[in-house]
Design an enzyme around this catalytic site. Sequence first.
Site, PDB file in Angstrom:
ATOM      1  N   GLU A  87       0.909  -1.256  -0.051  1.00 24.14           N
ATOM      2  CA  GLU A  87       0.116   0.167  -0.005  1.00 24.14           C
ATOM      3  C   GLU A  87       0.876   1.362  -0.175  1.00 24.14           C
ATOM      4  OE1 GLU A  87      -3.662  -0.536   2.148  1.00 24.14           O
ATOM      5  OE2 GLU A  87      -3.769   1.348   2.986  1.00 24.14           O
TER       6      GLU A  87
ATOM      7  N   GLU B  81       2.040   1.798  -3.439  1.00 25.61           N
ATOM      8  CA  GLU B  81       0.999   2.196  -4.229  1.00 25.61           C
ATOM      9  C   GLU B  81       0.710   3.771  -4.105  1.00 25.61           C
ATOM     10  OE1 GLU B  81      -2.731   0.490  -3.317  1.00 25.61           O
ATOM     11  OE2 GLU B  81      -3.872   0.926  -4.878  1.00 25.61           O
TER      12      GLU B  81
ATOM     13  N   CYS C 266      -8.389  -2.020   4.226  1.00 22.08           N
ATOM     14  CA  CYS C 266      -8.128  -3.046   5.353  1.00 22.08           C
ATOM     15  C   CYS C 266      -9.676  -3.435   5.827  1.00 22.08           C
ATOM     16  CB  CYS C 266      -7.286  -2.514   6.426  1.00 22.08           C
ATOM     17  SG  CYS C 266      -5.673  -2.151   6.020  1.00 22.08           S
TER      18      CYS C 266
ATOM     19  N   SER D 267      -7.332   1.935  -2.002  1.00 18.88           N
ATOM     20  CA  SER D 267      -6.287   0.991  -2.340  1.00 18.88           C
ATOM     21  C   SER D 267      -6.687  -0.444  -3.014  1.00 18.88           C
ATOM     22  CB  SER D 267      -5.382   0.818  -1.237  1.00 18.88           C
ATOM     23  OG  SER D 267      -4.609  -0.303  -1.270  1.00 18.88           O
TER      24      SER D 267
ATOM     25  N   LYS E 211     -15.513  -9.602   8.486  1.00 18.18           N
ATOM     26  CA  LYS E 211     -14.634 -10.337   7.717  1.00 18.18           C
ATOM     27  C   LYS E 211     -15.177 -11.628   6.985  1.00 18.18           C
ATOM     28  CE  LYS E 211     -10.539  -8.042   8.283  1.00 18.18           C
ATOM     29  NZ  LYS E 211      -9.943  -7.505   7.213  1.00 18.18           N
TER      30      LYS E 211
ATOM     31  N   GLU F 258     -16.188 -10.609   3.912  1.00 15.68           N
ATOM     32  CA  GLU F 258     -15.182 -10.605   3.089  1.00 15.68           C
ATOM     33  C   GLU F 258     -14.551 -11.887   2.762  1.00 15.68           C
ATOM     34  OE1 GLU F 258     -11.383  -9.455   4.739  1.00 15.68           O
ATOM     35  OE2 GLU F 258     -11.105  -7.957   3.258  1.00 15.68           O
TER      36      GLU F 258
ATOM     37  N   GLU G 206     -14.485 -13.012  -5.207  1.00 16.28           N
ATOM     38  CA  GLU G 206     -13.048 -12.720  -6.210  1.00 16.28           C
ATOM     39  C   GLU G 206     -12.013 -13.248  -4.989  1.00 16.28           C
ATOM     40  OE1 GLU G 206     -15.766 -10.449  -5.292  1.00 16.28           O
ATOM     41  OE2 GLU G 206     -14.447  -8.549  -3.972  1.00 16.28           O
TER      42      GLU G 206
ATOM     43  N   CYS H  10     -10.205  -1.502  15.056  1.00 23.04           N
ATOM     44  CA  CYS H  10     -10.289  -3.076  15.154  1.00 23.04           C
ATOM     45  C   CYS H  10     -10.463  -3.434  16.663  1.00 23.04           C
ATOM     46  CB  CYS H  10      -9.105  -3.729  14.470  1.00 23.04           C
ATOM     47  SG  CYS H  10      -9.044  -3.538  12.714  1.00 23.04           S
TER      48      CYS H  10
END
Lengths: 592, 394
Positions: free
Chosen positions: A280, A283, A306, A326, A365, A368, A373, A522
């Site tokens: 990142e 990036e 994230c 990102s 999560k 996710e 994908e 988190c």
Amino acid sequence: METVKLTINDIKVEVNEGATILDAAKKIGIRIPTLCHHDDLCVAGRCRVCVVEQKGARLLQASCAVPAAEGMQIYTNTQKVREARRTILELLLSEHSGECTSCYRSNNCELQALAQEYLVIGGAFIDVSDKSPIDVSSPSLVKDNGKCIKCLRCVRTCAELQGVSALWNTHKGNKTRIETFLNKPMHYVVCTNCGQCVNRCPTGALTEKAYIQSVWRAIDDPEKHVVVQTAPAVRVGLGEALGMEPGGVVTGKMVTALKMLGFDSVLDTDFTADLTIMEEGTELLTRLKTALQDGKPTPLPMMTSCSPGWIKFIEHEYPSLLDNLSTCKSPQQMFGALAKTYYAEKIGVDPARMVSVSVMPCTAKKFEANRPEMKSSGFKDVDYVLTTRELAHMIRQAGLSFANLEERKFDSIMGESTGAAVIFGATGGVMEAALRTAYELVTGREVPFRNLNIEPVRGMEGVRAASIKIENVKEEWKFLEGAELKVAVAHGLANARKLMKEAEKGASPYHFIEIMACPGGCIGGGGQPIPTSPEIRLKRAAAIYAADEALPLRKSHDNPEIKMIYREFLGAPLGHKSHELLHTHYARRNRS
Amino acid sequence: MKSGDKSKRLKEFEEKVNLIFRETDCVEVLKKALRGDPRAIIKEIIDSGLRGRGGAGFPTGIKWKGAAEAAGGNKCVICNADEGEPGTFKDRRILDEQPDKVIAGMGICARAIGATEGYIYLRGEYTFLFSKLSAKCEAWNAIFKEKGLNFRTSVRSGSGAYVCGEETALFESMEGNRGEPRNKPPFPVTIGYSNLPTVINNVETLAYTTMIISDGPESFKSIGTKDSMGGKVFSVSGDASVKGVFELPLGMTLQEFVDLFGDSDTKAVQVGGSSGTCVPRKNFADTIIGFEGVPTGGSMMLFNSSRSMYHVLKNYLEFFEEESCGQCTPCRVGCQQLLKGIEAIRSGERPLSYLERLRDLARVMSIASKCGLGQSLANPFNSITQHFREEICY
């Protein structure tokens, strides 16, 4: 500030004007039971469990909602009060289809605790509980209307803290219910799966979808090699779920417990947190180069990716800004992709036999991991996501005496990490970790903050901004000479929205924005131990930063295993392999 | 009493009061109010002893004084025309026949407290009055302007929820939110609609304020009793020989009332609508209609011996079970339990002793509920189950 004097149970107390009777009682150590009240949320005054008697008043007063006033004489434990509270609890039980023995929240349920305290007998009134089917449509959350006591903590959480309002109270009277838009299943609405409602639900009406049984089955299967990764924030939360005080770091005991549960490889998401910083950070610098040196249009500010609750939020609410995200996968998904490729190869295990489990402070999560994908290893990259709470359940089921476990280290490889990865767990942590690496990459010097602690991006303010002047850069970064890198951090989606409104208009002054869906980041995630409060989150955050300072390596690029994986497997950040395994794309979603 | 005598007596009573439906030059009354000091208006209203006619009976002048003294430049007057109490239909007639008196009352109040905006919150079902009242408001806005009163009124329509007659739920409704009562304090006179200091009065109350300014407080005080001064507009329904809207003095006994309106077989009168108190025949003579006895927002429902009080109570409870806003536990669940409870006793699923449990529940609701809806349910429940226990249980 003006103060008012009153008495509670004949004890004198003085509080600031505006304080409630409940606040005043707390000040002198008198506990008043509450259900709809929550330290994170606005006053509701709905459940009425907190009623107290005021001398001279016919009506009982809801202590959470009534401001303390000069000369008030309050009594919190009279016959009238006890009878009212008991009756209210009996009424709540009559609309609560609570079979405590089989409830996921048993022993961690505020209604159950109060029912026990007041020795309330179930069945005092006729069962009027909601019999609508349990909503299990979401891979993250389960909504059981039958257990709902209409305290509206979930609704207030979703509206006030998250600015999402996926849940609302609908209908009235006996039909009052907490519903999604048009009562669609949870999976088909704007819900971000953040699980903040779960953290604040006093009963078992909203819970995470548990995958404990699936994980046990995988562990028990001798054919399977079960890999587990644990997120940064889990190590400062798990202790609480097992009876310890908030603010403890239990990394070593957690590793021991995971090994004793039977996981074959006990690894650390922190490793891929460090990797995220490499990818990142590069990036970000690439985008800055495109914009500043090449003068080409490129999506700025860049935004972190994230937090899967945040990702779903922006997909629903600001699809026009998806290019600003990102392309880095979250550390969990980077880990999953590497586990079934790099790691499997290294330890000589057929990835088809590998089961990849993650322990996360997060309910989003779970969603996710199920995104279509997320299969870049050729398999489902992360098979099962457990919350901190689910891991605590498993530890209890296994009969482990957690507090007395010895401390062990993560397995290698993919078990090594730096302090920069640990602070991913707190709001501002990703930003801080990224700055530690990016600044050094560009200038060859450490970030100009004492002890590497970038204080301006720390703390619990909803939105925080900072800027760093970049000077005396290395030759290849000449275009950044003298630039002022502007960054912002937001946690809680209502705060994220403030930054997005600005960005949507093209008026964002920042280069890089970190967003965490959950208040506190988190450490306050939807999968963390219940209860949560500003005070508890501060303690967890303090533990995170202490753990960072205690580590010998505190910058992601110093992680030897990171150096190794680039050398042996990935090549360079943003290289071909990285793109294949560590980066992703996003989906435009609508608002309903 | 013979029907001839009855109508003669009724006429006598009506003539004693005759304020609300009497033709009055309301513009003149407004001019009178505007001539004096705003404090003088409040003093006259306090002196008149007028108490709110919506049912709760809060002294109107004190309410106005509170709003007048509240800090804040912008203030608000709201006419509560969300007449939703079952058995009440007097505001409808007042608004239909005497809207000038009501809007003039709002103007007088605006002058007294320094309000600049006013609204009539009209019951959702009264759509037929909407355009008529809107036109009246416009006409009066011109009058206010002409007379130098910086005050504008308009009409807002409710959407049919009973609870929105509760003043703070009404504000929420006007602000576009769910109609749910707020926590109190703060009270409307300091923080009301749109956080403005707000006076919210019933239709009839506002009409009476016009008449108090017109005739003076002494004249108003001369009607009624020490605790219940002035007249009251009643909605008479049920097993009555004459039904409709009548303005009568407060302080009559229920016996006198039943003599006028009963069908000579009246076994009970529900005073104050479904949230009011049920009085059985044996107590008619000792019950005063007024704040010292049984207060009423106007609804008087008469029941004769052909009626089953079980069904009367069940009907009320079905209404409340649905119309509770659903936010506070005592009201939301309590209403359901009272209804389910009497059904279970009747069917034998619960013992007769369960009725005592329900009466205790109603008492808890009356002190622990958030607003008047849940707080008042003990009135019908405990009065009907006390006086007609056999009809409920068997």
